[in-house]
Design an enzyme around this catalytic site. Sequence first.
Site, PDB file in Angstrom:
ATOM      1  N   LEU A  52      51.230  19.292  30.245  1.00 46.22           N
ATOM      2  CA  LEU A  52      52.162  18.216  29.877  1.00 46.22           C
ATOM      3  C   LEU A  52      51.952  16.963  30.707  1.00 46.22           C
ATOM      4  O   LEU A  52      52.308  15.860  30.288  1.00 46.22           O
ATOM      5  CB  LEU A  52      53.612  18.688  30.042  1.00 46.22           C
ATOM      6  CG  LEU A  52      54.084  19.841  29.153  1.00 46.22           C
ATOM      7  CD1 LEU A  52      55.505  20.235  29.525  1.00 46.22           C
ATOM      8  CD2 LEU A  52      54.000  19.458  27.677  1.00 46.22           C
ATOM      9  N   GLY A  53      51.422  17.139  31.887  1.00 43.33           N
ATOM     10  CA  GLY A  53      51.246  15.969  32.744  1.00 43.33           C
ATOM     11  C   GLY A  53      50.461  16.319  33.984  1.00 43.33           C
ATOM     12  O   GLY A  53      50.372  17.484  34.371  1.00 43.33           O
ATOM     13  N   GLU A  54      49.878  15.306  34.585  1.00 41.34           N
ATOM     14  CA  GLU A  54      49.137  15.521  35.818  1.00 41.34           C
ATOM     15  C   GLU A  54      49.254  14.294  36.692  1.00 41.34           C
ATOM     16  O   GLU A  54      48.881  13.195  36.291  1.00 41.34           O
ATOM     17  CB  GLU A  54      47.663  15.816  35.505  1.00 41.34           C
ATOM     18  CG  GLU A  54      46.813  15.965  36.743  1.00 41.34           C
ATOM     19  CD  GLU A  54      45.553  16.788  36.501  1.00 41.34           C
ATOM     20  OE1 GLU A  54      45.152  16.917  35.327  1.00 41.34           O
ATOM     21  OE2 GLU A  54      44.989  17.292  37.487  1.00 41.34           O
ATOM     22  N   ASP A 105      62.657   7.531  42.010  1.00 40.70           N
ATOM     23  CA  ASP A 105      61.567   7.348  41.046  1.00 40.70           C
ATOM     24  C   ASP A 105      62.132   7.345  39.630  1.00 40.70           C
ATOM     25  O   ASP A 105      61.579   7.982  38.732  1.00 40.70           O
ATOM     26  CB  ASP A 105      60.527   8.464  41.237  1.00 40.70           C
ATOM     27  CG  ASP A 105      59.167   8.112  40.621  1.00 40.70           C
ATOM     28  OD1 ASP A 105      58.941   6.931  40.274  1.00 40.70           O
ATOM     29  OD2 ASP A 105      58.342   9.025  40.475  1.00 40.70           O
ATOM     30  N   PHE A 138      50.192  14.720  42.762  1.00 36.94           N
ATOM     31  CA  PHE A 138      50.821  15.749  43.588  1.00 36.94           C
ATOM     32  C   PHE A 138      51.125  17.029  42.837  1.00 36.94           C
ATOM     33  O   PHE A 138      51.804  17.901  43.343  1.00 36.94           O
ATOM     34  CB  PHE A 138      52.091  15.190  44.227  1.00 36.94           C
ATOM     35  CG  PHE A 138      51.813  13.977  45.042  1.00 36.94           C
ATOM     36  CD1 PHE A 138      51.324  14.091  46.325  1.00 36.94           C
ATOM     37  CD2 PHE A 138      51.976  12.705  44.495  1.00 36.94           C
ATOM     38  CE1 PHE A 138      51.033  12.963  47.080  1.00 36.94           C
ATOM     39  CE2 PHE A 138      51.689  11.578  45.248  1.00 36.94           C
ATOM     40  CZ  PHE A 138      51.213  11.705  46.543  1.00 36.94           C
ATOM     41  N   GLY A 139      50.620  17.145  41.617  1.00 27.48           N
ATOM     42  CA  GLY A 139      50.865  18.373  40.888  1.00 27.48           C
ATOM     43  C   GLY A 139      50.469  18.281  39.432  1.00 27.48           C
ATOM     44  O   GLY A 139      50.208  17.206  38.906  1.00 27.48           O
ATOM     45  N   VAL A 140      50.411  19.449  38.800  1.00 26.35           N
ATOM     46  CA  VAL A 140      50.108  19.534  37.380  1.00 26.35           C
ATOM     47  C   VAL A 140      51.264  20.256  36.700  1.00 26.35           C
ATOM     48  O   VAL A 140      51.812  21.212  37.251  1.00 26.35           O
ATOM     49  CB  VAL A 140      48.803  20.327  37.139  1.00 26.35           C
ATOM     50  CG1 VAL A 140      48.343  20.154  35.696  1.00 26.35           C
ATOM     51  CG2 VAL A 140      47.711  19.892  38.097  1.00 26.35           C
ATOM     52  N   LYS A 162      55.513  23.486  37.141  1.00 28.78           N
ATOM     53  CA  LYS A 162      54.803  22.471  37.917  1.00 28.78           C
ATOM     54  C   LYS A 162      54.126  23.167  39.088  1.00 28.78           C
ATOM     55  O   LYS A 162      54.777  23.861  39.869  1.00 28.78           O
ATOM     56  CB  LYS A 162      55.756  21.391  38.438  1.00 28.78           C
ATOM     57  CG  LYS A 162      55.029  20.258  39.196  1.00 28.78           C
ATOM     58  CD  LYS A 162      55.986  19.270  39.851  1.00 28.78           C
ATOM     59  CE  LYS A 162      56.353  18.128  38.920  1.00 28.78           C
ATOM     60  NZ  LYS A 162      57.076  17.026  39.625  1.00 28.78           N
TER      61      LYS A 162
HETATM   62  P1  ADP Z   1      54.887  14.396  37.635  1.00 31.02           P
HETATM   63  O1  ADP Z   1      55.006  14.641  39.085  1.00 31.02           O
HETATM   64  O2  ADP Z   1      53.544  14.722  37.077  1.00 31.02           O
HETATM   65  O3  ADP Z   1      55.368  13.032  37.210  1.00 31.02           O
HETATM   66  P2  ADP Z   1      57.164  15.439  36.140  1.00 31.02           P
HETATM   67  O4  ADP Z   1      58.158  16.360  36.763  1.00 31.02           O
HETATM   68  O5  ADP Z   1      57.603  14.042  35.897  1.00 31.02           O
HETATM   69  O6  ADP Z   1      55.831  15.519  37.001  1.00 31.02           O
HETATM   70  O7  ADP Z   1      56.697  16.084  34.769  1.00 31.02           O
HETATM   71  C1  ADP Z   1      55.594  15.566  34.044  1.00 31.02           C
HETATM   72  C2  ADP Z   1      55.873  15.585  32.550  1.00 31.02           C
HETATM   73  O8  ADP Z   1      56.132  16.921  32.123  1.00 31.02           O
HETATM   74  C3  ADP Z   1      57.110  14.806  32.153  1.00 31.02           C
HETATM   75  O9  ADP Z   1      56.832  13.459  31.927  1.00 31.02           O
HETATM   76  C4  ADP Z   1      57.547  15.505  30.883  1.00 31.02           C
HETATM   77  O10 ADP Z   1      56.813  15.033  29.788  1.00 31.02           O
HETATM   78  C5  ADP Z   1      57.152  16.949  31.151  1.00 31.02           C
HETATM   79  N1  ADP Z   1      58.294  17.733  31.649  1.00 31.02           N
HETATM   80  C6  ADP Z   1      58.663  17.906  32.941  1.00 31.02           C
HETATM   81  N2  ADP Z   1      59.745  18.706  33.042  1.00 31.02           N
HETATM   82  C7  ADP Z   1      60.091  19.041  31.788  1.00 31.02           C
HETATM   83  C8  ADP Z   1      61.130  19.864  31.209  1.00 31.02           C
HETATM   84  N3  ADP Z   1      62.050  20.497  31.957  1.00 31.02           N
HETATM   85  N4  ADP Z   1      61.160  19.992  29.861  1.00 31.02           N
HETATM   86  C9  ADP Z   1      60.238  19.378  29.084  1.00 31.02           C
HETATM   87  N5  ADP Z   1      59.250  18.604  29.558  1.00 31.02           N
HETATM   88  C10 ADP Z   1      59.157  18.429  30.890  1.00 31.02           C
END
Ligand code: ADP
Length: 350
Positions: free
Chosen positions: A28-30, A167, A33-35, A55
């Site tokens: 979903l994202g990278e 943030d 500091f984490g994936v 995460k």
């Molecule tokens: P990063 O440190 O990479 O920004 P995030 O916690 O913001 O990590 O999560 C990255 C992405 O994962 C978010 O932008 C969202 O799209 C998805 N995401 C994170 N947590 C959730 C969740 N509880 N439910 C659905 N999607 C999530």
Amino acid sequence: FDMFVLAFVERLFRPTYKKDDFVLGKKLGEGSFGVVYRVSLANKPSSKEGDLVLKKATEYGAVEIWMNERVRRACASSCADFVYGFLESSSKKAAEYWLIWRFEGDATLADLMQSRDFPYNVETLILGEVQDLPKGLERENRIIQTIVRQILFALDGLHSTGIVHRDIKPQNIIFSEESRTFKIIDLGAATDLRVGINYIPKEFLLDPRYAAPEQYIMSTQTPSAPSVPVATALSPVLWQLNLPDRFDIYSAGLIFLQMAFPSLRSDNSLIQFNRQLKRCDYDLVAWRKSAEPRSELRKGFELLDLDGGIGWELLKSMVRYKARQRLSAKAALAHPYFVREGLLALSFMQ
Ligand code: ADP
Ligand code: MG
């Protein structure tokens, strides 16, 4: 005493997990500091895409777990539903922190704001049906008002708990399909001053697009080792003195601004706006004077000028240079912009 016993008992009876319990799905994202992955439980394969989010975080994960644990006890509805966090050190790689949340939904506010249909796409999500009212400024304003209120409500929960997120941006606000509200995610840069856990400031983590100007004052401090939260005697006094919660209010104000002005929604135009505002010494009124002739901004000013300019008034009291001149989340929620009935009663009396 009670607090600790309760926390302990709660923790004891919650399910605990380990690495092998999860099947990884889509990424979903990278970040640096984490994936983040969508995952499902290995013993519960019924959920096709996975109803959890994982995460895998670096050393900063320790604080993020701590913040999420605190949020789930103190203000659960503010943030994505946290399930569990643990240190994963079974592999030969450097240790990772694994954090698990319930999957809240597919769309962040950033995704939704990118759509040409915004804010009507959000109206459909919140109400679950298409309205047959005519589209127009009044209706858009009502939807934006609902979104701003939900963000402020979530922030009020965090701030009342003593947590500053630091943030706040559309990418870190997720639409929860179950509760049909916006919730905050990503507590990776959060600090907690009230309880006495003062995480060493890591300004390099902050997103300059949404950061309040005071970040530059704080960032002169030398960054220190990030791995251990340091317990200090910081407390309500310091909170009152520095009003660190107002940092988030500034960011939320910028989101409000972007929702009102479609032409300020892209990264580049926001960066440009920040530059212009800085040139105006962070005076929104001065910025408006210089920007008013720009036709692409007309609709936004019109929206904020509805109901006697009450929206513009709120925006001005969120986006201010001095932290102490910005409204708190609680005070903002009581602003007339959100008090429709009150406003109607007032105009009736006049
Ligand atoms: P990063 O440190 O990479 O920004 P995030 O916690 O913001 O990590 O999560 C990255 C992405 O994962 C978010 O932008 C969202 O799209 C998805 N995401 C994170 N947590 C959730 C969740 N509880 N439910 C659905 N999607 C999530
Ligand atoms: Mg994020």
